[in-house]
Motif scaffolding. Structure first.
Motif, mmCIF file in Angstrom:
data_model
loop_
_atom_site.group_PDB
_atom_site.id
_atom_site.type_symbol
_atom_site.label_atom_id
_atom_site.label_comp_id
_atom_site.label_asym_id
_atom_site.label_seq_id
_atom_site.Cartn_x
_atom_site.Cartn_y
_atom_site.Cartn_z
ATOM 1 N N GLU A 183 0.816 -1.208 0.000
ATOM 2 C CA GLU A 183 0.000 0.000 0.000
ATOM 3 C C GLU A 183 0.853 1.262 0.000
ATOM 4 N N VAL A 184 2.155 1.103 0.084
ATOM 5 C CA VAL A 184 3.054 2.252 0.089
ATOM 6 C C VAL A 184 3.412 2.674 -1.328
ATOM 7 N N ASN A 185 3.609 1.713 -2.199
ATOM 8 C CA ASN A 185 4.069 1.982 -3.557
ATOM 9 C C ASN A 185 3.086 2.872 -4.313
ATOM 10 N N GLU A 186 3.518 4.065 -4.692
ATOM 11 C CA GLU A 186 2.662 5.019 -5.394
ATOM 12 C C GLU A 186 2.814 4.929 -6.914
ATOM 13 N N TRP A 299 4.219 0.785 7.846
ATOM 14 C CA TRP A 299 3.530 1.585 6.824
ATOM 15 C C TRP A 299 3.841 3.065 6.997
ATOM 16 N N THR A 300 3.779 3.534 8.236
ATOM 17 C CA THR A 300 4.032 4.952 8.488
ATOM 18 C C THR A 300 5.443 5.342 8.075
ATOM 19 N N LEU A 301 6.427 4.536 8.488
ATOM 20 C CA LEU A 301 7.814 4.836 8.140
ATOM 21 C C LEU A 301 7.999 4.918 6.631
ATOM 22 N N SER A 302 7.441 3.967 5.911
ATOM 23 C CA SER A 302 7.648 3.900 4.462
ATOM 24 C C SER A 302 6.871 4.987 3.734
ATOM 25 N N MET A 303 5.667 5.269 4.177
ATOM 26 C CA MET A 303 4.821 6.222 3.478
ATOM 27 C C MET A 303 5.351 7.651 3.584
ATOM 28 N N LEU A 304 5.992 7.997 4.697
ATOM 29 C CA LEU A 304 6.448 9.363 4.889
ATOM 30 C C LEU A 304 7.765 9.672 4.185
ATOM 31 N N ILE A 305 8.414 8.670 3.614
ATOM 32 C CA ILE A 305 9.696 8.878 2.933
ATOM 33 C C ILE A 305 9.472 8.837 1.430
ATOM 34 N N PRO A 306 9.613 9.936 0.720
ATOM 35 C CA PRO A 306 9.386 9.921 -0.729
ATOM 36 C C PRO A 306 10.323 8.979 -1.483
ATOM 37 N N ALA A 307 11.514 8.751 -0.948
ATOM 38 C CA ALA A 307 12.439 7.824 -1.591
ATOM 39 C C ALA A 307 11.953 6.379 -1.506
ATOM 40 N N VAL A 386 6.019 -7.331 3.645
ATOM 41 C CA VAL A 386 6.047 -6.607 2.372
ATOM 42 C C VAL A 386 7.074 -5.480 2.386
ATOM 43 N N TYR A 387 7.066 -4.681 3.431
ATOM 44 C CA TYR A 387 7.865 -3.457 3.434
ATOM 45 C C TYR A 387 9.338 -3.705 3.760
ATOM 46 N N TYR A 388 9.719 -4.959 4.004
ATOM 47 C CA TYR A 388 11.133 -5.273 4.193
ATOM 48 C C TYR A 388 11.957 -4.893 2.962
ATOM 49 N N VAL A 389 11.280 -4.775 1.809
ATOM 50 C CA VAL A 389 11.981 -4.449 0.573
ATOM 51 C C VAL A 389 12.693 -3.105 0.673
ATOM 52 N N TYR A 390 12.162 -2.184 1.475
ATOM 53 C CA TYR A 390 12.784 -0.869 1.582
ATOM 54 C C TYR A 390 14.059 -0.915 2.423
#
Length: 462
Positions: A183-186, A299-307, A386-390
């Motif tokens: 849900e992070v990937n824009e 989710w919060t950590l990943s969503m707030l970082i544009p990178a 899922v977000y381990y990819v970052y």
């Protein structure tokens, strides 16, 4: 080969390396010392360490193995006794490859006196040739090996594959993104092919789409809990005393990739700017949870970082890569502010201001505190399916780079600049001041309507 757990300490005359390598034969230990480089091999373990100053093997040096504890203790003598060895607690820096700088090799050949005029002429011709070759080598060294060089952008790319992550070193991680609940990937299924300009455009559009005026006004009016969050103080920004990584942190550092990073000055400049956005996200998540992560923390950590969310790190070409202008810092932080006001649970400008101040405190405390923040983020993301990819495309490399290559001097200056920076509400672009004024008017209107002595009140009919 396995990289063993190890620690380093020092005395006035020696450096002590303690290596955990259980169930080995002490007679198989091979130790080699080459000035600042120390290698230790004892099957199946291999350790190569780069120190800041030179060591030697002499009669005072020793290696002792304790089979009961499994520790091999190596004592090496400092070449210049009394020298202070820097950063012995930064394991990633000790493990980083030693940069290899090619040096020209010039051999001076002496000639015997010539026996005849022909021999003398031949000798002078040879000397002239050697002198010219020497000048050419020195000129090559000056032009090619000392001056920084920029890699030119190719005029035409024949592949639709685009790279992303730390120093644009990664690709392929989002090929099957449609089959995961990311849900992070824009960028959707286009994550592997979007150009940097397209990533930025989509990110900005997504922020504008998710911006909710009523949500912001509601949090502005009812800010009791946000006020409580503002009173909380982050321990990494307030703790004093000697810094020491925990055993768990050192274990994670030892599992990080062993890489030598050779960024240009512009790339290094942009890495520091990206670090600000990463730490801002960490500051928001840790402040709103008070260092007690929730299922939503990844989710919060990943969503707030544009990178992370849009693969869109700060990318500028400064006139001076060694300085950070207030305008560049403001541009970077405005993006972080916008995301904190558009996506997470608590959407408050004063909360974003508190997070900016936290970032300044983290940076001012140097690379050790910065790496500790990154390791805590990595721990949260690594445990998400899922977000381990970052962590793979950003945090692993960031942890190594921050510990081994980042400058404490630069971090200190950057922290001071971030702390003193003023972010105007008008820069956000969502008319925050007008919304806040409207909220005040609505609250005053409600209070007047509830006042029994107000002029608008009507007598009750009997």
């Amino acid at each position: 080969m396995i990289t063993p757990r190890f620690t380093c300490s020092q005395t006035e005359e020696s450096v002590i390396i303690s290596i955990y390598c259980p169930s080995v034969r002490a007679q198989d230990v091979e130790i080699h010392v080459d000035e600042t480089l120390v290698t230790v091999h004892i099957n199946p373990y291999f350790l190569r360490l780069n120190f800041s100053k030179s060591l030697i093997e002499d009669d005072a040096s020793s290696a002792k193995y304790d089979p009961s504890s499994g520790y091999l203790t190596i004592t090496l003598t400092k070449e210049n006794k009394g020298e202070e060895f820097d950063d012995l607690d930064l394991l990633a820096k000790l493990l980083a490859p030693r940069p290899s700088v090619p040096q020209p090799s010039i051999e001076v050949i002496s000639n015997e006196p010539a026996a005849s005029e022909d021999d003398d002429l031949a000798a002078r011709t040879e000397a002239l040739s050697l002198d010219r070759e020497r000048r050419e080598i020195l000129q090559a060294a000056e032009n090619d090996w000392q001056l920084p060089q920029e890699v030119p952008e190719p005029p035409l790319s024949t592949s639709i594959q685009k790279y992303y992550g730390f120093l644009d070193m990664h690709s392929g991680y989002f090929r099957h993104v449609t089959h995961t609940e990311n849900e992070v990937n824009e960028l959707g299924s286009d994550a592997e092919t979007c150009t940097p300009s397209e990533r930025r455009r989509r990110r900005s559009e997504h922020e504008n789409k998710k911006w909710d005026e009523e949500y912001y006004m509601a949090d502005y009016a009812d800010d009791e809990y946000i006020r409580e969050l503002l009173e909380w103080r982050h321990p990494h920004a307030t703790t004093t005393g000697d810094f020491q990584y925990t055993d768990e942190e050192n274990a994670v550092i030892l599992r990080l990739p062993r890489k030598e990073y050779l960024p240009t000055q512009t790339q290094t400049h942009n890495l520091y700017l990206t670090l600000i956005t990463v730490l801002f996200s960490y500051a928001y998540e840790s402040r709103t949870t008070q260092l007690d992560p929730t299922p939503e923390s990844a989710w919060t950590l990943s969503m707030l970082i544009p990178a992370f969310s849009a693969l869109d790190p700060p990318c500028v070409s400064p006139a001076d890569p060694l300085t950070f202008s207030a305008a560049a810092l403001a541009d970077v932080l405005v993006t972080s502010y916008r995301r904190s006001l558009a996506f997470p649970l608590y959407r408050s400008f004063i909360l974003a201001e508190a997070c900016r101040n936290d970032v300044g405190q983290f940076l001012s405390r140097g690379k050790r505190t910065v790496v500790r923040c990154l390791l805590e983020m990595k721990n949260i993301l690594d445990h998400h399916e899922v977000y381990y990819v970052y962590s793979k495309v950003w945090l692993n490399d960031f942890c190594v780079w921050a510990q081994a290559y980042a400058s404490d001097v630069v971090l200190l200056e950057l922290g001071k600049a971030v702390t003193e920076l003023k972010i105007e509400k008008s820069l956000i672009g969502w008319n925050l001041e007008a919304l806040e004024a409207a909220t005040h008017e609505a609250e005053e209107g409600d209070s007047d309507s509830d006042d029994p002595d107000s002029d608008d009140s009507s007598p009750a009919l009997i």
